[in-house]
Design a protein around this motif. Structure first.
Motif, short mmCIF file in Angstrom:
data_model
loop_
_atom_site.label_atom_id
_atom_site.label_comp_id
_atom_site.label_asym_id
_atom_site.label_seq_id
_atom_site.Cartn_x
_atom_site.Cartn_y
_atom_site.Cartn_z
N MET A 101 0.87 -1.20 0.00
CA MET A 101 0.00 0.00 0.00
C MET A 101 0.89 1.23 0.00
SD MET A 101 -1.35 -0.18 3.91
CE MET A 101 -0.92 -1.90 4.08
N LYS A 102 0.26 2.39 -0.01
CA LYS A 102 1.05 3.61 -0.14
C LYS A 102 0.70 4.67 0.90
CE LYS A 102 1.45 3.56 -5.22
NZ LYS A 102 0.93 4.32 -6.39
N ALA A 103 1.70 5.47 1.24
CA ALA A 103 1.47 6.69 2.03
C ALA A 103 1.79 7.89 1.14
CB ALA A 103 2.38 6.72 3.26
N PHE A 104 0.98 8.95 1.30
CA PHE A 104 1.14 10.15 0.47
C PHE A 104 1.26 11.37 1.36
CE2 PHE A 104 -1.37 7.09 -1.79
CZ PHE A 104 -0.93 7.15 -3.10
N ARG A 105 2.01 12.37 0.88
CA ARG A 105 1.98 13.67 1.54
C ARG A 105 0.96 14.53 0.80
NH1 ARG A 105 4.98 15.92 5.22
NH2 ARG A 105 6.79 14.57 4.99
N GLN A 133 0.22 17.21 5.35
CA GLN A 133 -0.12 16.04 6.19
C GLN A 133 0.12 14.73 5.43
OE1 GLN A 133 -4.19 17.28 7.70
NE2 GLN A 133 -3.20 16.51 9.56
N VAL A 134 0.46 13.69 6.17
CA VAL A 134 0.74 12.39 5.54
C VAL A 134 -0.42 11.44 5.79
CG1 VAL A 134 2.26 10.36 5.57
CG2 VAL A 134 3.24 12.67 5.65
N ILE A 135 -0.89 10.80 4.74
CA ILE A 135 -1.96 9.82 4.90
C ILE A 135 -1.52 8.45 4.36
CG2 ILE A 135 -3.79 11.56 4.66
CD1 ILE A 135 -3.59 9.17 1.84
N ILE A 136 -2.17 7.42 4.92
CA ILE A 136 -2.00 6.06 4.40
C ILE A 136 -3.33 5.70 3.74
CG2 ILE A 136 -1.54 3.65 5.02
CD1 ILE A 136 -0.19 4.95 7.60
N PHE A 137 -3.27 5.16 2.55
CA PHE A 137 -4.48 4.92 1.78
C PHE A 137 -5.09 3.55 2.09
CE2 PHE A 137 -6.95 4.03 -2.13
CZ PHE A 137 -7.79 5.13 -2.09
#
Lengths: 348, 348
Positions: free
Chosen positions: A70-74, A79-83
C-alpha cells in the motif's frame, strides 16, 4: 506497545530522488514481530538490517509467505496519509487464513504501519511527487524439513520510496495456455506462489512482443480474469465492466476504489463474468472501448493493444478517456484536493 | 572444485537415533553456491549455520523457490548409495525453468550431493534402519521489492537423518472443491507455492476425519491427480493404474521406480486418466482394489479408506497386497540385495 530503537543516521542523505529504481532502497527502519508458542510476541521497530534465518526455515521450502502493498502520500497541506490500510488489513488476514498462517490483530498491523510511517515521513518530500510504498509481509520461520504448517512466523513491515509511476500504454496478450490460478486455489490470496508462477508465461508473452498477459479462467479459457499482477477493467459508453471476484481473482484495493469512484461519477458498474467473445464482438462493432489495468503501483495502466485468440485489437487511450478521469479523481482524494467521503485516507 | 571447510565437531553426539522427529536435526555441513551477474560462483561446503538474508529478498515475497528431496542409504555391505540423483537433477532443472530460475550444472548438483554425503556418511549407522534425506533447494536472493524475476540466487544442499518411515494405512478424501494445480500451471514443478497452497484443504479434510486429500483435475473434478504430496497408484488384478503425467502432476521419482518394478514383475502398467466413476464402478463390482500413495518419504502409503463424492470405500491393505511386494523390491534394490539393472544406485 511497540518497542522502538531509532536508527542513528538516515540513509536518505545518499538517496537520489531524481534518479532511482523502485524497490531497491529501504527506508531506515523495519518493524519485526515474531509468532511462537501460539501467540505474537512484542513488536519492535529497529534500524533496517539483514535478518538471520535457518536454511531449513519452512518459508524457503513450502511457500508459506503472504504480503501486502500500500502507499502513504503527503497531501498538499503537508499532512501524511496512508491509503485504505483497513482494507489491506482485511485482505492480509484473508490471505493468511488460506495459507494456514496466524491472523494479525488490527492494532499490530495498522498501528505498526502508522508508527513506522511516522518515523519515515521525512522520506516524503514536500515538493516532489514521491510516495512511500509500504510492504507488510509474513513468512514461516520454523526450521524444519518436513512438509508441515509452520508453528513459527515472522511479521515484518518495510518501506521504500516510490516515484510518480507513469505507465506507458501497454500491449497485452490474452493467455489461453498457461494458468495463474484456478477456482478453489489460492489466486485471491497475496501469497508468494501466485507471483513466481506467473513469471514464465509473462516472459513468453514478452518474447512475442507483449508487455504482459491477461489471464483467463482455468476451466474454459473463455473468460478474462486479471492482467499480469493487476485487476482489469473495461469502459464501454458509460459502463465500467470488470470481472467479478472469485477464488481465482485478487480483491484489489485500487479496483474497489475505482469502482466506487465510477459509481459516484454516475457510471453503471458491472462486476460480472467477461467473455472473450463479448470483447471481440464489441471491437468488431467498431465501438470505442477502453481497457486498463488497475493496481497499487500504476493506479491505471492503459492498454493500447490486446491480442485475443491471435487477433490484435486497439482500445481507446486518448487523453480524454474515462480511465484518466477515474485516476485523477482517486489522486485528488488522496492528495486532499477532493472530499474523502469514504474515509479512505488514514492520517498518521 | 568445491571449497570445503570442515566442521570442528559433529552434532551427531547429541542426536538420539532411537527417538527423533524427522527434519529437525541438520547434519554438520551445508553446501552453498551463489548466482550473480549471470553465472554461478564457486560452491562451498561449510559447517551448518544460519544464513543472513535481506528482508527484501525476492524469495520471501514472490515465491521463487524450488526444492528436491532424495535419499542416501547404507547398503548391507556398508557402502553408501544415493538413489537416482540423475532423475532428481533433471526434475530440479525442469522446476527451475518453469520458475524462471537459472539451471544448475549436473556437476554442481550431483558432485555437490556426493561430496556432502561423503562428509556426512558417518550419520548412517551400520545397524539401524536410518537413511539420509538430502534436500537441494534454490531461492531468489536479490533484495528488491518490485515484482520481478530475481537476478541473484542461492543454491543450497542440506541433509537430515530419516528413520524407517512406517506408514499407517491412511484415510483419504477425494477433493472436489479446492484445487492444488491446474493444467498450464506449476503443479509439475517442486516450487514452494504448491505446498503452502495445499495446507488449508488438507486441514479441512483432517477436521472431517481424513489424513489427506486426493486432488482432482481443476477443470471437471472428475479425474484423480495426486494424493496430498504423493503420487497415487491403484492395483486391480495384475494392472497398476496411475494418472498420466501432465503439467498439474508431479513426475515422482518413486512413481517412476514403482512403475518400472511393476513392469519387471509382469504387471500391466496403465498411465492414463483415472475417472472417479471408474473407481466407484470397480468398488461397486466388489473387486479387490489396492490404492496407495507413492513418494520419497514413505515409498508406499496404503489407503485403507477413500471418500469419493461422499461415500466411503475400503481398498485392500492386507499383508499379501501387491503394493508391499513392489515396496520390498524397491528396498531390496536400494540395499544391494537385488540386482540394480537400471543403475538407480549412485555410489558415493
Amino acid at each position: 506497545m511497540i518497542n522502538i530503537q531509532k536508527s542513528k543516521r538516515s540513509m536518505k542523505s545518499n538517496f537520489n530522488y531524481d534518479d532511482f529504481v523502485f524497490g531497491v532502497q529501504p527506508t531506515d527502519h523495519i518493524l519485526l514481530c515474531n509468532y511462537k508458542d501460539g501467540s505474537w510476541q512484542s513488536p519492535s521497530i529497529m534500524p533496517y538490517a539483514d535478518i538471520k534465518m535457518s536454511p531449513m526455515s519452512l518459508c524457503l521450502h513450502y511457500g508459506q509467505t503472504v504480503f501486502e502493498g500500500m502507499k502513504a502520500f503527503r497531501q498538499d497541506n503537508g499532512q501524511v496519509i496512508i491509503f485504505r490500510p483497513d482494507k489491506h488489513f482485511r485482505r492480509f488476514n484473508a490471505s493468511l487464513e488460506r495459507m494456514c498462517m496466524p491472523a494479525v490483530e488490527q492494532d499490530l498491523f495498522i498501528e505498526g504501519i502508522k508508527e513506522l510511517v511516522r518515523l519515515e515521513e521525512h522520506w516524503l518530500p514536500e515538493e516532489q511527487e514521491i510516495n512511500l510504498y509500504i510492504r507488510p509481509f509474513m513468512i514461516a520461520t520454523e526450521p524444519r524439513l518436513g512438509v508441515k504448517v509452520s508453528d513459527e512466523y515472522l511479521f515484518c513491515i518495510v518501506c521504500t520510496p516510490m516515484g510518480l509511476y507513469y505507465s506507458e500504454p501497454v500491449r497485452l496478450k490474452v493467455e489461453t495456455e498457461f494458468v495463474r490460478a484456478a477456482e478453489g486455489g489460492v489466486g485471491y490470496a497475496k501469497c508468494g506462489g501466485n507471483y513466481g508462477a506467473a513469471f514464465y508465461p509473462a516472459q513468453q508473452a514478452k518474447i512475442q512482443g507483449y508487455d504482459q498477459v491477461i489471464w483467463t479462467d482455468a476451466k474454459t479459457h473463455e473468460y478474462i480474469e486479471e492482467a499480469g499482477t493487476m485487476n482489469i477493467a473495461i469502459v464501454i459508453d458509460d459502463r465500467l465492466i470488470t470481472p467479478k471476484l472469485s477464488t481465482s481473482i485478487l480483491d484489489g484495493v485500487t479496483r474497489s476504489s475505482i469502482i466506487q469512484i465510477a459509481k459516484d461519477l454516475g457510471m453503471i458498474v458491472e462486476e460480472r463474468k467477461v467473455q472473450l467473445q463479448e470483447l471481440i464482438d464489441e471491437f468488431q462493432s467498431g465501438k470505442k472501448i477502453e481497457i486498463f489495468g488497475v493496481g497499487t503501483a500504476a493506479v491505471i495502466s492503459p492498454v493500447k493493444c490486446i491480442n485475443i485468440l491471435g487477433t490484435e485489437y486497439y482500445p481507446y487511450t486518448a487523453n480524454d478517456a474515462t480511465m484518466f478521469k477515474l485516476k485523477k479523481q482517486l489522486n485528488d482524494i488522496r492528495k486532499g484536493r477532493s472530499s474523502d467521503k469514504y474515509n479512505w485516507n488514514w492520517f498518521i
